[in-house]
Design an enzyme around this catalytic site. Structure first.
Site, PDB file in Angstrom:
ATOM      1  N   TYR A   1       0.819  -1.218   0.000  1.00 52.40           N
ATOM      2  CA  TYR A   1       0.000   0.000   0.000  1.00 52.40           C
ATOM      3  C   TYR A   1       0.851   1.266   0.000  1.00 52.40           C
ATOM      4  CZ  TYR A   1      -4.305  -2.606   0.376  1.00 52.40           C
ATOM      5  OH  TYR A   1      -5.368  -3.436   0.088  1.00 52.40           O
TER       6      TYR A   1
ATOM      7  N   CYS B   1      -6.992   3.570  12.529  1.00 55.82           N
ATOM      8  CA  CYS B   1      -6.213   2.789  13.503  1.00 55.82           C
ATOM      9  C   CYS B   1      -6.442   1.303  13.279  1.00 55.82           C
ATOM     10  CB  CYS B   1      -6.622   3.174  14.922  1.00 55.82           C
ATOM     11  SG  CYS B   1      -5.751   2.233  16.216  1.00 55.82           S
TER      12      CYS B   1
ATOM     13  N   CYS C   1      -1.033   5.422  14.517  1.00 56.72           N
ATOM     14  CA  CYS C   1      -2.242   6.099  14.987  1.00 56.72           C
ATOM     15  C   CYS C   1      -1.856   7.247  15.910  1.00 56.72           C
ATOM     16  CB  CYS C   1      -3.127   5.102  15.732  1.00 56.72           C
ATOM     17  SG  CYS C   1      -4.556   5.849  16.565  1.00 56.72           S
TER      18      CYS C   1
ATOM     19  N   HIS D   1     -15.187   2.504  -1.855  1.00 57.55           N
ATOM     20  CA  HIS D   1     -14.282   1.586  -1.159  1.00 57.55           C
ATOM     21  C   HIS D   1     -13.226   2.314  -0.339  1.00 57.55           C
ATOM     22  CE1 HIS D   1     -15.229  -1.753  -4.357  1.00 57.55           C
ATOM     23  NE2 HIS D   1     -16.249  -1.497  -3.550  1.00 57.55           N
TER      24      HIS D   1
ATOM     25  N   ASN E   1     -12.515   3.373  -7.105  1.00 59.53           N
ATOM     26  CA  ASN E   1     -11.075   3.630  -7.071  1.00 59.53           C
ATOM     27  C   ASN E   1     -10.690   4.324  -5.769  1.00 59.53           C
ATOM     28  OD1 ASN E   1     -11.094   2.599  -9.644  1.00 59.53           O
ATOM     29  ND2 ASN E   1     -11.015   4.584 -10.652  1.00 59.53           N
TER      30      ASN E   1
ATOM     31  N   ARG F   1       1.796   1.946  -3.606  1.00 60.61           N
ATOM     32  CA  ARG F   1       0.646   2.476  -4.347  1.00 60.61           C
ATOM     33  C   ARG F   1       0.354   3.925  -3.955  1.00 60.61           C
ATOM     34  NH1 ARG F   1      -4.190  -1.442  -3.477  1.00 60.61           N
ATOM     35  NH2 ARG F   1      -5.203  -0.060  -4.982  1.00 60.61           N
TER      36      ARG F   1
ATOM     37  N   CYS G   1      -3.226   6.235  19.819  1.00 60.64           N
ATOM     38  CA  CYS G   1      -2.638   5.175  20.649  1.00 60.64           C
ATOM     39  C   CYS G   1      -1.189   4.870  20.293  1.00 60.64           C
ATOM     40  CB  CYS G   1      -3.476   3.904  20.558  1.00 60.64           C
ATOM     41  SG  CYS G   1      -3.361   3.041  18.961  1.00 60.64           S
TER      42      CYS G   1
ATOM     43  N   ASP H   1      -7.646   5.881  -5.519  1.00 63.34           N
ATOM     44  CA  ASP H   1      -6.416   6.586  -5.888  1.00 63.34           C
ATOM     45  C   ASP H   1      -6.470   8.106  -5.780  1.00 63.34           C
ATOM     46  OD1 ASP H   1      -7.945   7.264  -8.178  1.00 63.34           O
ATOM     47  OD2 ASP H   1      -7.087   5.589  -9.332  1.00 63.34           O
TER      48      ASP H   1
END
Length: 270
Positions: free
Chosen positions: A74, A135, A166, A127, A110, A77, A169, A112
């Site tokens: 990720y 978190c 995060c 999505h 998408n 990307r 925390c 992006d």
């Protein structure tokens, strides 16, 4: 081309424009096509060597079990999408929609952020977005913008610590994206966008739906486009591989997004 003329006629009579976009919309910007294992592996050779496919990597469990693997995928990307310049088709759609009395809205699967980068003011991201985080442990439902790029070793496609964390925390963060088998995604941001889009659709007059690059493997976008155009049949489906429209309720164009949008603008001008 008769279909192109029919599509241009629909757009000439439009009072509002809804753009429904799948992954194929980004191909003309140079973004990789993840359709099938071979397409994914061409974009990411290290994963081919490991025998890992897109569906296996897009699994939220990796963030707990192997965070460097998860953020390698990720993080790469995220950096790629930040560097990508949206192709001219985005500008053409924005110009078409901005001239209409009801304006233009976007519904996309998408993650992006290309529509926002192209200047669209309202985008419903069904999505989620790679540009926002949540978190991993669920200490809060807060969603926040992603920070600096994640450093990734492109030989191994593994992220180099420190990984996104995060702010509440201090634990690991993950993208606010709906992944495969994902029971932990926080949908609040996307749901607010979808609710606003539904409100707009109720007041939009002479709505025309232009669907681009949305396949049947994950039919979220196709179903939404068909739902939004159900009353009028004013659907223009642009897809080089799966252009068919059920019951002929709309215009089907078997071609790519950019070339079709350029041809449509020329047809309207002519």
């Amino acid at each position: 081309m008769r279909e192109l003329a029919r599509a241009a006629e629909l757009l000439d009579g439009a009072g509002a424009l809804l753009i429904c976009a799948g992954a194929g919309m980004g191909v003309d910007s140079g973004l990789p096509d993840f359709r099938g294992g071979e397409g994914f592996w061409r974009a990411y050779p290290p994963y081919a060597r490991l025998g890992l496919q897109f569906e296996e990597l897009a699994d939220p469990r990796h963030f707990a079990d192997d965070p460097e693997l998860a953020w390698g995928f990720y993080g790469h990307r995220l950096s790629l999408y930040r560097k990508t310049v949206p192709h001219e088709g985005f500008r053409l759609l924005l110009e078409l929609g901005s001239r209409l009395p009801g304006g233009v809205r976007v519904f996309t699967s998408n993650v992006d952020g290309q529509f926002q980068r192209a200047g669209f003011g309202f985008v419903a991201e069904a999505h989620g977005s790679i540009h926002h985080l949540q978190c991993l442990a669920g200490c809060t439902d807060t969603i926040w913008p992603a920070g600096a790029d994640v450093v990734v070793d492109e030989e191994t496609m593994r992220a180099v610590p420190p990984l996104p964390s995060c702010p509440r925390c201090g634990g690991l963060a993950r993208p606010n994206i709906l992944m495969f088998g994902d029971f932990w995604w926080v949908p609040d941001r996307s749901q607010a966008q979808l609710d606003e889009l539904t409100t707009w659709r109720r007041t939009a007059r002479d709505l025309v739906v232009v669907e681009l690059g949305a396949g049947t493997a994950v039919p979220t976008v196709r179903r939404y486009a068909e739902l939004a155009s159900a009353a009028t049949g004013a659907l223009i489906r642009i897809n080089p591989r799966e252009p068919q429209i059920r019951h002929g309720r709309g215009v089907s164009i078997a071609a790519g997004a950019l070339e079709t949008l350029q041809a449509l603008v020329s047809e309207k001008a002519g």
